[in-house]
Design a protein around this motif. Structure first.
Motif, PDB file in Angstrom:
ATOM      1  N   TYR A  99      -4.157  -3.931   3.399  1.00  0.00           N
ATOM      2  CA  TYR A  99      -2.778  -3.869   2.911  1.00  0.00           C
ATOM      3  C   TYR A  99      -1.849  -4.933   3.500  1.00  0.00           C
ATOM      4  N   TYR A 120      -5.975  -0.111   5.265  1.00  0.00           N
ATOM      5  CA  TYR A 120      -5.844   0.569   3.970  1.00  0.00           C
ATOM      6  C   TYR A 120      -6.013  -0.408   2.832  1.00  0.00           C
ATOM      7  N   PRO A 121      -6.715  -0.113   1.762  1.00  0.00           N
ATOM      8  CA  PRO A 121      -7.432   1.138   1.486  1.00  0.00           C
ATOM      9  C   PRO A 121      -8.873   1.121   1.992  1.00  0.00           C
ATOM     10  N   TYR A 122      -9.149   0.261   2.960  1.00  0.00           N
ATOM     11  CA  TYR A 122     -10.510   0.117   3.480  1.00  0.00           C
ATOM     12  C   TYR A 122     -10.659   0.788   4.840  1.00  0.00           C
ATOM     13  N   HIS A 123      -9.895   1.860   5.092  1.00  0.00           N
ATOM     14  CA  HIS A 123      -9.945   2.470   6.421  1.00  0.00           C
ATOM     15  C   HIS A 123     -11.252   3.230   6.653  1.00  0.00           C
ATOM     16  N   VAL A 179       0.787   1.612   6.582  1.00  0.00           N
ATOM     17  CA  VAL A 179       0.897   2.704   5.606  1.00  0.00           C
ATOM     18  C   VAL A 179       1.550   3.937   6.235  1.00  0.00           C
TER      19      VAL A 179
END
Lengths: 388, 388, 388
Positions: C243, C278-281, C301
């Motif tokens: 993000y 995010y969105p790869y957490h 986020v």
């Protein structure tokens, strides 16, 4: 009145739907079961019957169709319970269901048509009791123009002329299915490359009779070519994104791949609508939060994956403004599919807003109304919910 | 009886697991801690001890091993509490734990073996009290045949002959670890390209003594070559997908990359099982919902990421039919790993089904039984739960 | 004391934040609204006002600023309510808010500076009442050195010398924004290729006056070059991941792309910190669970997508050890942004730990303290919370 009760009262504008079919088709149960999945005819129907969508579709039928409900209570199998209806009973049934969810307006993508017994736009309006407006599918028209014009210059000129008239012809938006044909990596194409690709496409048509457009250069060129004409007419451009049938390459349906196209045209005023998006709805919400003119919906999973809707709506609204998120069903064929979309979506939107502790009720009610109706009304240039 | 209580009673078929080891290994606590993570020996063990998997594994030991429970109550550290056991006590302990979760059948991938003190299939059956059947790992056998045959034609012919006999030899399925070696972009390879790649692989073996198969052309050719033989024998083909150790490239473990392989073979009858899948389980559920013959599980996170199981089961079943989703543990080494998988999975499946408002209890019970046992039984061709 | 109450008492080390600005800037409301989103100035501000971040920021102002609260109760619009303050009132307000969340220490990435009225490190410490330490941004310094040295050898030698001194100069870490410039596919680059790429970059600077570093070979070479110097100094290397604003290509911000870099350097002792994610957490949590030396946070986020924090914290800790996950805000400009990060993060962490049924309260309290403070303290080499 609870917040959920309030949301149930809101009118719906469904900015992305397809044709319904007639009620007297034999084997309504089988057609409804088929349409509860994106799988094609070679997929075992027994597996489709083991999906939650099918149980949700049946529940709507039981709830609104007295005959089905009676049959269900008597223990009749679904295949018997979902009987064909004559035109009058079918019209009453459809209107009852659409009214129950306060559907008001449907935008129909006229480029996809279910197998048989299709209704046209006027018949759809009559059957449903709703205002109906058409969406223009780009690739379908590009194919028709290629059949008519054998050279690139004529093809592109006539196609561009046609696209420049679509608002005047009553269409409220355009749609691209680039994701189905070549994926969403839409980049700028030089005219000479598009020209060469067109010639191959046309030659293939002359050889085989198939006009199916599957060339990346042609599709990307087409999108760049029409974008200014769409901006001029304030016509939103819809993209199929993410979830679809086995024919789409979901790997290439990631909306993040659209980035260079969005950078190129959104700052000039193009309005882009990302359709469906699952499982990339967080990514779609991100794009809507940083690019001017990017809108999205999470249609198709709200009916074909009804247990997903609570999570999907919540995840969609993590980054996105409420002014960029739209209700849609992507439904076709039978009213049950529209109903499940509305039901799961309204419940999920109400739950999401209910859990927000930083805004007051008036603000949350305004946001709910925007998502259900007014965002789309403003975007596509039709009257707002309050004047409808 | 609550729905959760009902699910606890269901028998389990674990279609994807590995060998257990003996109970008298010194330092059982250290081995159990190591196996609570996919990290290798260079990863700091103190970090592994700060993962929820380790606390879940310890809790199982406390619950079922009186000595460990007593030590725990006395405040003894885990390293002391998890003592080695003699063969008889260990056998009782294992049988007690497997029985508590109603495990009935294990399919063991014989291609991976834990470090020491391995049990064979018969010893595993005796230790656990379960029916045990083997899975044939393709790449492992391809490597052995390459060591034996120095030319492509002989290698491919003998390997294909062997694969054509695996059902007859008692195997119930095949497994590919293509994801670990080259990623899941499995495409069609021409024989001449496979031939050339084989020669390089063999030459490398002659130079270095290492037979490790890491060539994309050889692996992709192998998969295309054996697929018809698997269809013939009704033998499912498992693929490692997604989550694994640091040796897998998770970026290339996305099951959407398998699309052209699925398009090529699933319509001809190949049954494909996607293993683990996290964090691509929504993608796996999508594939199962549109491709005939695609099944999947979410093993390995149900024990190594126990807090994930509720979300993962829910997300997996958004699109997938209940008839395409399977329980599995991917466990190895110690019974605690199998136990945590069963515990978190049964709880999550019960919660997911409990929240479904469109199907009746009988339907939901049938779906739970399918996921826990009968889907796998039918797929791999072993007796159903009711006849077991 | 509930577990949530316990977590509220914990001190915070924010290892990734930016500068605050002065309180007497006119139009504080507009600046605060702008900073509630990653969108740039061309993005319609009306949409930004329809995001949950804005409502959360306003709520903090109402809660801690008596004037804003009074204006809000009187029905005054936000633009009026958020008045500029004089230095003394602003200092009191800032200290009140930071103290309420028990902020203790801020690490400031000095490479990014908000538009005007910037405070320096000492002014920031005075305004906030916190300990403040700087982070060294690699690409920014690489650009400055390129302006100074016109040949590759001098540039690389002087840059490496400088990086080798950053700990001694008081910096506690380094940061790379490779994701913003070229994406995270960081591979090994040969010196001759880096040399050639440097010459083009320098020539472009001489032609245009722009020193912006956007070359993949130069950036990848730079990262490989400085890694040993960072290991030597025990200096963690932060990467922007996932993000960010419209200028980042989120598709190329997937941390799984870093795999070959991590394989190359983490086993030698490099400590890598993945920021935002995010969105790869979930992917970041996976990397932290298998690679030595990989840490991550889910900043940005927790304030710009406040409704996401519960899910994001839960998903982050599915695989990751509690010893590898860090609180951070990535906040800048105004205290409200830091406050919302702390508020949503502490609530979410408390909820996540509260739901863990396999660890006792003492263990869960220790994990909470580590995530909020001590993991970062140990990683960056500053005093632990208990000694602060």
């Amino acid at each position: 009145m609870s917040f959920n009760e309030f949301v149930q009262t809101l009118p719906l504008l469904d900015h992305h739907a397809h044709y319904l079919i007639k009620g007297d088709v034999v084997n309504r149960s089988h057609r409804l079961l088929r349409v509860s999945s994106e799988a094609d005819a070679q997929y075992p129907i027994a597996d489709t019957a083991n999906r939650l969508a099918w149980s949700a579709f049946q529940k709507v039928a039981r709830q609104f169709d007295a005959a089905t409900d009676a049959a269900y209570r008597a223990g009749t199998p679904a295949a018997e319970a979902l009987k064909p209806m004559d035109a009058s009973a079918y019209r009453q049934y459809n209107r009852r269901v659409f009214a129950a969810y306060n559907y008001r307006t449907l935008f129909i993508d006229t480029g996809f048509v279910p197998d048989d017994a299709i209704l046209d736009l006027d018949q759809t309006a009559d059957l449903t009791g709703l205002t109906v407006r058409p969406i223009y599918r780009l690739e379908t028209h590009a194919e028709k123009f290629m059949e008519r014009y054998d050279n690139f210059d004529e093809w592109s000129q006539h196609l561009l002329d046609a696209v420049s008239q679509v608002r005047a012809q009553g269409y409220v938006g355009c749609k691209s299915i680039a994701a189905y044909r070549v994926g969403l990596q839409v980049t700028t194409v030089r005219e000479q490359d598009a020209h060469r690709a067109f010639d191959l496409w046309r030659a293939h048509f002359e050889d085989t009779g198939s006009s199916r457009l599957e060339d990346q250069d042609v599709i990307n060129y087409l999108l760049g070519m029409v974008a200014p004409a769409l901006i001029e007419q304030h016509l939103p451009l819809q993209f199929h994104v993410g979830y679809g049938d086995a024919d789409t390459d979901l790997y290439l349906g990631n909306p993040l791949l659209l980035r260079s196209f969005l950078q190129h045209f959104c700052y000039d005023g193009l309005q882009v609508v990302l359709l469906h998006c699952y499982p990339y709805h967080r990514e779609a919400g991100y794009l809507a939060s940083v690019f001017p003119g990017v809108y999205f919906d999470t249609s198709l999973v709200n009916n074909l994956a009804p247990s997903s809707t609570q999570s999907v709506v919540r995840e969609s609204l993590e980054l996105a403004p409420y002014s960029r998120y739209l209700f849609a069903s992507d439904a076709s064929t039978y009213v049950e599919m529209y109903a499940v979309a509305a039901q799961t979506f309204k419940d999920a939107l109400a739950a999401q807003l209910d859990s927000v502790g930083t805004a007051d009720t008036a603000q949350k009610q305004a946001w709910a109304r925007m998502v259900c109706y007014d965002n789309a009304a403003q975007l596509y240039g039709v009257p707002l919910s309050t004047t409808n």
